[in-house]
Design a protein around this motif. Structure first.
Motif, short mmCIF file in Angstrom:
data_model
loop_
_atom_site.label_atom_id
_atom_site.label_comp_id
_atom_site.label_asym_id
_atom_site.label_seq_id
_atom_site.Cartn_x
_atom_site.Cartn_y
_atom_site.Cartn_z
N ARG A 1 -6.78 -1.87 -2.03
CA ARG A 1 -6.96 -3.03 -1.15
C ARG A 1 -6.92 -4.34 -1.93
NH1 ARG A 1 -12.49 -3.47 2.18
NH2 ARG A 1 -13.23 -3.86 0.05
N GLN A 2 -7.53 -4.35 -3.10
CA GLN A 2 -7.57 -5.59 -3.87
C GLN A 2 -6.18 -6.00 -4.36
OE1 GLN A 2 -10.32 -7.58 -4.16
NE2 GLN A 2 -8.77 -9.03 -4.87
N ARG A 3 -5.37 -5.01 -4.77
CA ARG A 3 -3.99 -5.33 -5.18
C ARG A 3 -3.22 -5.94 -4.02
NH1 ARG A 3 1.40 -3.45 -6.16
NH2 ARG A 3 1.28 -1.88 -4.50
N LYS A 4 -3.44 -5.39 -2.83
CA LYS A 4 -2.80 -5.94 -1.63
C LYS A 4 -3.31 -7.35 -1.36
CE LYS A 4 -4.63 -5.56 2.10
NZ LYS A 4 -5.48 -6.39 3.00
N ARG A 5 -4.62 -7.54 -1.45
CA ARG A 5 -5.18 -8.88 -1.18
C ARG A 5 -4.67 -9.92 -2.17
NH1 ARG A 5 -11.64 -7.69 0.03
NH2 ARG A 5 -11.42 -7.00 2.20
N ASP A 6 -4.56 -9.52 -3.43
CA ASP A 6 -4.07 -10.47 -4.44
C ASP A 6 -2.64 -10.90 -4.12
OD1 ASP A 6 -6.47 -10.24 -5.77
OD2 ASP A 6 -5.71 -8.83 -7.28
N GLY B 1 -10.61 0.80 -2.97
CA GLY B 1 -11.02 -0.59 -3.18
C GLY B 1 -10.00 -1.33 -4.02
N GLN B 2 -9.49 -0.68 -5.05
CA GLN B 2 -8.47 -1.30 -5.90
C GLN B 2 -7.13 -1.40 -5.18
OE1 GLN B 2 -8.57 -3.00 -8.56
NE2 GLN B 2 -6.34 -3.22 -8.77
N GLU C 1 -7.39 -2.85 5.54
CA GLU C 1 -8.64 -3.37 5.00
C GLU C 1 -9.68 -2.30 4.75
OE1 GLU C 1 -9.89 -6.52 4.01
OE2 GLU C 1 -7.72 -6.71 3.79
N GLU D 1 0.83 -1.21 0.00
CA GLU D 1 0.00 0.00 0.00
C GLU D 1 0.86 1.26 0.00
OE1 GLU D 1 -3.35 0.18 2.53
OE2 GLU D 1 -4.26 -1.61 1.63
N ASP E 1 -11.64 0.67 2.80
CA ASP E 1 -11.82 0.94 1.38
C ASP E 1 -12.18 2.40 1.13
OD1 ASP E 1 -14.35 1.01 2.43
OD2 ASP E 1 -15.22 -0.47 1.05
N SER F 1 -2.72 -13.31 -1.12
CA SER F 1 -3.20 -14.64 -1.50
C SER F 1 -2.09 -15.45 -2.16
CB SER F 1 -4.38 -14.51 -2.46
OG SER F 1 -5.49 -13.92 -1.82
#
Length: 469
Positions: A86-91, A83-84, A170, A55, A172, A94
């Motif tokens: 966070r999603q880049r971080k989540r990907d 939101g994006q 987390e 981030e 957004d 994973s």
């Protein structure tokens, strides 16, 4: 109680050292199990080092886009899609977790998902996440249970449900006004990131300076950099009370050198230190001793007070860095094979990932003074490094400490690529090179490491010793 399952090796906690130990022992032919209640891979890939730097990088991209016109690229004002972010971080997380799961599969170490509590020396009761209980005992036990965020004892703070370093990864949305409690490494990285995402940010620290372990010149330089981006920093401030709810509206009342002040904000991030995860897991039934702060007491070989029980990483009071946890594993692994390695005198580097970053290895000026080590100090402004002229990354400085034997005993840099430059200095320190060897080295142009030549060229000459008849 059911008859316990007997293992050769039991690891509690899936941090870096714990995973490496479990995989190594399983591959060495020992029946091995690791118990983890939540974070596969530990905090670093899930909720700490890697996701936070992910981030931080997104925020740097936002900052570069906002200032792209200076470099000749014309853009329209951008918007932040948290939101994006966070999603880049989540990907990324994973993918990292999948890699850890593959490590268990390929090594043959069993991963047990559940919460463990000791019921005796080397005996663990595990409440499984999917229901049921297992009772385990082992010949060798390794504790890698980590730490969690400290919550300051301030009236109304806990009721306000502030963000921790886990929670802020987390969200957004961009907080309109984020208050960061704590001017340490975690707090400052998020401070700059969220300012660059668009938040107004206020940092509050009870100490006389931010990044308290650093020399005053480093703290002052980082404070100037952050203030230059519009961040307000309050040091020597005591929080008297907190009202409201983080995420909606909060008011902090604090005492500063200028009197009492009330600050209104939307969100609070607490980043005021760490607490070991040693309470409530039955360590009192194992004979494993704790120190006055709740960390596990270990010797230089990371052995606890109970035979055949080791503690690794933060819970053992080791410096709170992933690279140290990995080295803890290497020390114990080698000693199990008959080695004589220890934690004594290891050279531990670290970085603060602000922009520009701070990197440090060895002694600070304050350390040298406290330890009575005579040093000569040389400094060079980052602005003097030609690479910085090409990128416009001119903020900061380089500083080196040289002892009476001409060896480098400490290095600090605030500037672009500081961590990489520090690694070159650390290598010289480990090799015991006299500083003129690095000063006179032919270092590639244009690199930030090229600044080491002029920096070391600034080292003062040794004080002359008067001759007596």
């Amino acid at each position: 109680m059911s008859e316990p399952e007997h293992l050769d090796v039991l690891v509690l906690g899936s941090g870096q050292a714990g995973n490496l130990m479990a995989w190594h022992m399983a591959r060495s032919g020992y029946r091995t199990a690791l118990v983890e209640r939540r974070w596969i891979g530990g905090s670093c890939p899930n909720i700490a080092c890697m996701p936070s730097k992910n981030e931080v990088w997104s925020a740097r991209v936002a900052h570069l886009v906002r200032n792209a016109g200076h470099f000749g690229t014309l853009t329209t004002p951008g918007q932040i899609d948290m939101g994006q972010v966070r999603q880049r971080k989540r990907d990324m997380v994973s993918g990292e977790v999948a890699g850890f799961l593959e490590g268990f599969k390929s090594s043959g170490a069993e991963l047990i998902r559940g919460s463990g509590r000791f019921t005796g020396p080397k005996m663990l009761e595990v409440q499984l996440n999917d229901g049921g209980t297992r009772f385990l005992t082992a010949d060798k036990v390794f504790l890698n249970i980590g730490t969690h965020s400290a919550m300051p004892d301030v009236p109304g703070l806990e009721a306000a449900k502030p963000l921790t370093h886990i929670d802020i990864l987390e969200i957004d949305y961009v907080p309109p006004h984020l208050i960061v409690l704590g001017g340490g490494y975690v707090g400052l990285e998020f401070t700059q990131a969220y300012r660059r995402f668009g938040s107004a940010v206020t940092v509050i620290d009870a100490g006389p300076q931010i990044i308290s372990r650093e020399d005053a010149d480093s703290a002052e330089a980082i404070a100037r950099i952050l203030s230059g981006e519009g961040i307000r920093i309050l040091t020597g401030a005591k929080i008297l009370k907190v009202e409201g709810s983080s995420g909606k509206a909060v008011t902090l009342t604090l005492q500063t050198g200028d009197g009492e002040e009330r600050i209104e904000a939307s969100d609070i991030l607490v980043a005021t230190g760490r607490v070991p995860n040693t309470a409530g897991i039955g360590l009192e039934d194992t004979g494993v001793a704790l120190d006055e702060r709740g960390y596990i007491r270990v010797n230089e070989r990371l052995e606890t007070s109970t035979p055949d029980v080791w503690a690794l990483g933060e819970c053992a009071g080791s410096p709170q860095f992933t690279h140290v946890s990995v080295d803890d594993f290497r020390i114990v692994k080698d000693n199990l094979a008959g080695g004589t390695r220890s934690t004594k005198d290891r050279l531990v580097p670290y970085c603060l990932f602000t922009d520009p970053p701070l990197a440090h290895v060895g002694l600070s000026e304050r350390d040298a003074q406290r330890q009575g080590v005579s040093v000569r100090v040389a400094k060079l402004l980052t602005h003097a490094v030609l690479r910085a002229h090409t990128t416009d990354e001119k903020l900061g400085f380089l500083k080196v400490l040289i002892d009476d034997n001409d060896h480098i005993v400490g290095f600090t840099m605030i500037g672009a690529e500081a961590g990489e430059v520090m690694a070159a200095v650390q290598t010289a320190m480990l090799a015991g090179l006299p500083y003129p060897k690095l000063r006179d080295a032919v270092i590639a142009h244009l690199t930030m490491a090229e600044g080491l030549g002029p920096l070391l060229g600034n080292v003062p000459a040794k004080a002359s010793v008067p001759e007596f008849a």
